[in-house]
Design an enzyme around this catalytic site. Structure first.
Site, mmCIF file in Angstrom:
data_model
loop_
_atom_site.group_PDB
_atom_site.id
_atom_site.type_symbol
_atom_site.label_atom_id
_atom_site.label_comp_id
_atom_site.label_asym_id
_atom_site.label_seq_id
_atom_site.Cartn_x
_atom_site.Cartn_y
_atom_site.Cartn_z
ATOM 1 N N ARG A 29 -7.998 -2.913 -5.912
ATOM 2 C CA ARG A 29 -6.443 -2.546 -6.110
ATOM 3 C C ARG A 29 -5.655 -3.899 -6.107
ATOM 4 N NH1 ARG A 29 -7.690 0.087 -8.696
ATOM 5 N NH2 ARG A 29 -7.441 2.746 -8.630
ATOM 6 N N SER A 45 -0.215 6.025 -5.211
ATOM 7 C CA SER A 45 -0.595 6.189 -3.756
ATOM 8 C C SER A 45 -0.545 4.987 -3.182
ATOM 9 C CB SER A 45 -2.275 6.478 -3.747
ATOM 10 O OG SER A 45 -3.309 7.300 -5.006
ATOM 11 N N GLU A 56 -0.831 0.624 0.180
ATOM 12 C CA GLU A 56 -0.979 0.263 -1.337
ATOM 13 C C GLU A 56 0.499 0.118 -2.109
ATOM 14 O OE1 GLU A 56 -4.608 2.367 -4.502
ATOM 15 O OE2 GLU A 56 -2.283 1.794 -5.522
#
Ligand SMILES: Cc1cc2nc3c(=O)[nH]c(=O)nc-3n(C[C@H](O)[C@H](O)[C@H](O)COP(=O)(O)OP(=O)(O)OC[C@H]3O[C@@H](n4cnc5c(N)ncnc54)[C@H](O)[C@@H]3O)c2cc1C
Length: 258
Positions: free
Chosen positions: A142, A184, A254
């Site tokens: 990510r 998320s 995130e």
């Protein structure tokens, strides 16, 4: 370039924010250094005082197949990329289905589902006007350190769109809440799941104002109607504190907080 007023309570996927002037870049423009670049705002939490913003205009929503090389502009939405891959029987892009965003945001986040990540299929990216091979870019789970504005990317394609894989990946989404969110909220710590940790500290379903840690998936911060930035931030900080106190793990966001 020109400016456009964008209302982030409509535009962002989490439906938080206010009307803000955003600079829209067109092909050939000099890219300003003092503005934060946004894509489709599917991974953003916009504060009442965001930095000056910019985004790529429609000029950058291009897609072109030449032999085995697929060249895509960074403003191209993921849904249109999947449609193109299906129509042209190309493999590798199935996981883009139900992954909301534009190509540029996907690249910067190294977005993905399970073991499918965009950097797996990437060949090179044009950043601030210069082509860089994937190998010259630092990336991981990510994140990708692009160091500038991605305007175009190239992929070496193979034949064979896999509808079955797409169906499987879309089915995985059934355990995700339908309420507005930014996906998320936290990255999964190595070998663990942020959702499990949030649940373990008793925060699954925890609500403040109209914001909540989802009952369906504890790592999704959802907006139940009129959620505010302050309430979102409160829940993020609360989860970090509780998880740290109980497990000694510092959760990492995130989502990008602007
Ligand atoms: C319901 C839901 C489910 C989701 N599920 C997943 C999932 O399974 N996996 C996953 O990885 N993500 C998931 N996400 C998050 C989101 O889909 C991805 O992060 C996506 O890549 C964001 O793209 P965007 O265009 O909206 O980027 P934005 O949110 O606008 O920006 C994200 C970041 O990308 C940078 N950026 C944007 N464009 C460029 C560019 N052209 N050049 C350089 N940097 C750029 C921005 O500066 C910012 O740091 C989900 C989101 C939602 C709402």
């Amino acid at each position: 370039m020109y400016t456009k007023t964008i209302n982030f309570s409509h535009y962002s996927s989490i439906k938080i924010g206010q009307s803000t002037e955003v600079l829209i870049l067109e092909k050939g423009d000099t890219i300003p250094r003092d503005r934060y670049l946004i894509g489709g705002a599917n991974n953003l939490l916009i504060s009442p005082t965001p930095p000056p913003l910019m985004m790529l205009g429609k000029d950058f929503a291009t897609i072109e197949l030449e032999g085995e090389l697929l060249t895509i502009g960074a403003a191209m939405p993921t849904g249109r990329i999947v449609s193109f891959a299906r129509k042209n029987n190309l493999s590798g892009f199935e996981f883009f289905a139900k992954l909301p965003g534009m190509l540029g945001g996907m690249l910067a986040m190294n977005a993905g589902v399970k073991s499918y990540e965009i950097f797996n299929i990437l060949d090179s990216i044009e950043i601030d006007g210069e082509w860089r091979a994937k190998e010259a870019i630092e990336y991981g789970y990510r994140f990708a350190h692009l160091g500038g504005v991605a305007t175009t990317a190239r992929f070496r394609v193979i034949q064979g769109f896999n509808q079955e894989l797409l169906n499987e990946l879309v089915a995985l989404r059934k355990n995700q809440p339908l309420d507005p969110s930014a996906g998320s909220a936290f990255k999964n710590p190595m070998g663990d799941a942020a959702g499990r940790l949030i649940e373990a500290v008793g925060l699954k379903g925890e609500q403040r104002g109209d914001m909540a840690w989802s009952q369906i998936h504890a790592n999704f911060l959802v907006n139940l109607g009129n959620g505010s930035y302050e309430d979102a931030l409160y829940l993020i900080e609360l989860a970090k504190e509780r998880v740290y106190n109980k497990f000694g793990i510092m959760l990492q966001e995130e989502i990008k907080i602007l």
